[in-house]
Design a protein around this motif. Structure first.
Motif, PDB file in Angstrom:
ATOM      1  N   ARG A 236      -8.811 -24.088 -14.842  1.00 42.64           N
ATOM      2  CA  ARG A 236     -10.122 -24.540 -14.360  1.00 42.64           C
ATOM      3  C   ARG A 236     -10.730 -23.438 -13.503  1.00 42.64           C
ATOM      4  N   LEU A 237     -11.995 -23.176 -13.816  1.00 44.65           N
ATOM      5  CA  LEU A 237     -12.719 -22.123 -13.102  1.00 44.65           C
ATOM      6  C   LEU A 237     -13.981 -22.744 -12.528  1.00 44.65           C
ATOM      7  N   THR A 238     -14.154 -22.707 -11.216  1.00 39.68           N
ATOM      8  CA  THR A 238     -15.395 -23.199 -10.620  1.00 39.68           C
ATOM      9  C   THR A 238     -16.123 -22.013  -9.998  1.00 39.68           C
ATOM     10  N   GLU A 239     -17.265 -22.289  -9.365  1.00 40.13           N
ATOM     11  CA  GLU A 239     -18.067 -21.192  -8.845  1.00 40.13           C
ATOM     12  C   GLU A 239     -17.286 -20.348  -7.834  1.00 40.13           C
ATOM     13  N   HIS A 240     -16.466 -20.998  -7.025  1.00 37.27           N
ATOM     14  CA  HIS A 240     -15.771 -20.251  -5.978  1.00 37.27           C
ATOM     15  C   HIS A 240     -14.253 -20.262  -6.071  1.00 37.27           C
ATOM     16  N   VAL A 241     -13.719 -21.159  -6.892  1.00 34.89           N
ATOM     17  CA  VAL A 241     -12.268 -21.355  -6.891  1.00 34.89           C
ATOM     18  C   VAL A 241     -11.705 -21.346  -8.311  1.00 34.89           C
ATOM     19  N   THR A 242     -10.486 -20.808  -8.472  1.00 38.54           N
ATOM     20  CA  THR A 242      -9.790 -20.911  -9.757  1.00 38.54           C
ATOM     21  C   THR A 242      -8.518 -21.728  -9.552  1.00 38.54           C
ATOM     22  N   PHE A 243      -8.123 -22.484 -10.584  1.00 36.78           N
ATOM     23  CA  PHE A 243      -6.915 -23.309 -10.542  1.00 36.78           C
ATOM     24  C   PHE A 243      -5.951 -22.790 -11.600  1.00 36.78           C
ATOM     25  N   VAL A 244      -4.737 -22.484 -11.181  1.00 40.56           N
ATOM     26  CA  VAL A 244      -3.788 -21.818 -12.070  1.00 40.56           C
ATOM     27  C   VAL A 244      -2.469 -22.589 -12.128  1.00 40.56           C
ATOM     28  N   ARG A 245      -1.905 -22.647 -13.336  1.00 44.78           N
ATOM     29  CA  ARG A 245      -0.617 -23.300 -13.561  1.00 44.78           C
ATOM     30  C   ARG A 245       0.338 -22.219 -14.089  1.00 44.78           C
ATOM     31  N   LEU A 246       1.558 -22.220 -13.612  1.00 45.46           N
ATOM     32  CA  LEU A 246       2.492 -21.156 -14.003  1.00 45.46           C
ATOM     33  C   LEU A 246       3.874 -21.720 -14.327  1.00 45.46           C
TER      34      LEU A 246
ATOM     35  N   LYS B 158     -16.716 -11.863  -5.877  1.00 41.34           N
ATOM     36  CA  LYS B 158     -17.446 -11.048  -6.860  1.00 41.34           C
ATOM     37  C   LYS B 158     -17.689  -9.665  -6.270  1.00 41.34           C
ATOM     38  N   ILE B 159     -17.526  -8.655  -7.099  1.00 41.70           N
ATOM     39  CA  ILE B 159     -17.733  -7.294  -6.610  1.00 41.70           C
ATOM     40  C   ILE B 159     -18.744  -6.563  -7.480  1.00 41.70           C
ATOM     41  N   ASP B 160     -19.445  -5.621  -6.865  1.00 41.41           N
ATOM     42  CA  ASP B 160     -20.432  -4.859  -7.626  1.00 41.41           C
ATOM     43  C   ASP B 160     -19.792  -3.620  -8.251  1.00 41.41           C
ATOM     44  N   LYS B 161     -20.632  -2.798  -8.873  1.00 37.42           N
ATOM     45  CA  LYS B 161     -20.122  -1.625  -9.598  1.00 37.42           C
ATOM     46  C   LYS B 161     -19.357  -0.664  -8.685  1.00 37.42           C
ATOM     47  N   ASN B 162     -19.726  -0.694  -7.406  1.00 38.52           N
ATOM     48  CA  ASN B 162     -19.075   0.224  -6.472  1.00 38.52           C
ATOM     49  C   ASN B 162     -17.822  -0.372  -5.841  1.00 38.52           C
ATOM     50  N   GLY B 163     -17.461  -1.549  -6.328  1.00 42.51           N
ATOM     51  CA  GLY B 163     -16.235  -2.165  -5.820  1.00 42.51           C
ATOM     52  C   GLY B 163     -16.432  -2.904  -4.510  1.00 42.51           C
ATOM     53  N   ARG B 164     -17.723  -3.097  -4.101  1.00 42.49           N
ATOM     54  CA  ARG B 164     -17.984  -3.823  -2.855  1.00 42.49           C
ATOM     55  C   ARG B 164     -18.066  -5.320  -3.120  1.00 42.49           C
TER      56      ARG B 164
END
Lengths: 150, 156
Positions: free
Chosen positions: B113-123, B147-153
């Protein structure tokens, strides 16, 4: 548990052996470089800043897994020393909350046993860098206290 | 979602993150596969990763570190072709049984599950060669998206 480990734990308690020897028996503890500071009967665990434990080279920040491994190992040593008749603690589960980025500096951890049962121990572990009151991570873990070796 | 115009694959993204993350490299981790549905990662058995010197069983912390990294890669696979940094919020691992000393372990991680700010992972982690059988460890984790821009910021 082997007799040599029992003897080492007893020697540590009596001040005849260095707690660090107990830590250094564990290959993974040496891999991370975990150290131990003793003040009276209080134990503080230290993960000295080490480029090998970096997870994010840009920040730079420590690898979350290295911090977690450090905390798990701290709890294991802590339980070993708390038990009257030591048994080998085996991790049942380990749950960690990351509160702040682990910066590239020394990290400290302290453990608190919430309950030490006959078969199961519940431990709370807190890790910090700048001040104890500002933990970078907190964790909770259960350990099975096993008579056996494996 | 395979786009031949994208000059790099999910496998490239995962290998790139392994190259830059020194501690994971030190653990000897290796990416076996990287697809949209998830990633498969291997951790070798090595003497310096042992938790109990009397038995030779891998340390739970080494398994944890490998799984945490695998979770991050599962995020990358889901976010592909975009790239984001995903710091771990919380991670819970259950150690179901000890892996055999001398045997590598393999982890499969999926971002379900991927939301705007959070990801949910099962392993899930198995002993290598026993991927059809009982896992040695299972985990659930959440990560936050930076989220990062092209300059890695970091943008947001």
């Amino acid at each position: 548990m082997t007799e040599s480990l029992k003897a080492l734990i007893e020697a540590c308690r009596q001040g005849k052996a260095d707690y660090q020897d107990l830590m250094d028996r564990v290959p993974y503890a040496r891999f991370l470089g975990i150290e131990l500071r003793v003040q009276g009967e209080e134990l503080t665990f230290v993960l000295p800043k080490n480029p090998e434990n970096i997870g994010n080279p840009t920040l730079p920040a420590l690898h979350g897994g290295a911090v977690a491994g450090f905390m798990e190992q701290a709890a294991i040593i802590f339980i070993l020393l708390e038990m009257g008749e030591p048994k080998v603690p085996k991790t049942i589960d380990f749950t960690i909350d990351y509160l702040r980025a682990g910066l590239f500096r020394d990290t400290f951890a302290e453990c608190r046993i919430t309950r030490l049962g006959r078969r199961i121990a519940n431990v709370h572990i807190s890790a910090w860098q700048k001040r104890r009151e500002e933990p970078i991570t907190i964790a909770r873990a259960h350990f099975l206290l096993s008579e056996e070796n494996n | 979602m395979t786009d031949s115009k994208i000059p790099y694959t999910r496998m490239d993204v995962c290998n790139r993150s392994l190259e830059t993350v020194k501690h994971s490299r030190n653990l000897g981790m290796e990416v076996l596969s990287a697809e949209e549905e998830g990633v498969r990662v291997r951790l070798p058995w090595r003497e310096d990763l042992v938790g109990n010197p009397d038995t030779g069983v891998l340390h739970g912390g080494a398994i944890f570190a490998m799984m945490d990294q695998a979770g991050g890669m599962a995020n990358s696979c889901r976010l592909y072709p975009n790239f984001e940094i995903t710091p771990t919020i919380d991670f819970r691992v259950d150690h179901l049984h000890a892996p055999t000393p001398g045997k590598a372990v393999v982890c499969h991680a999926t971002c379900y599950r991927l939301t705007e700010h959070v990801t949910f992972v099962r392993l899930t982690t198995w002993e290598e060669g026993k991927e059809e059988g009982e896992p040695v460890a299972t985990a659930l984790a959440t990560y936050t998206r930076m989220k990062i821009d092209k300059n890695g910021r970091v943008v947001s």
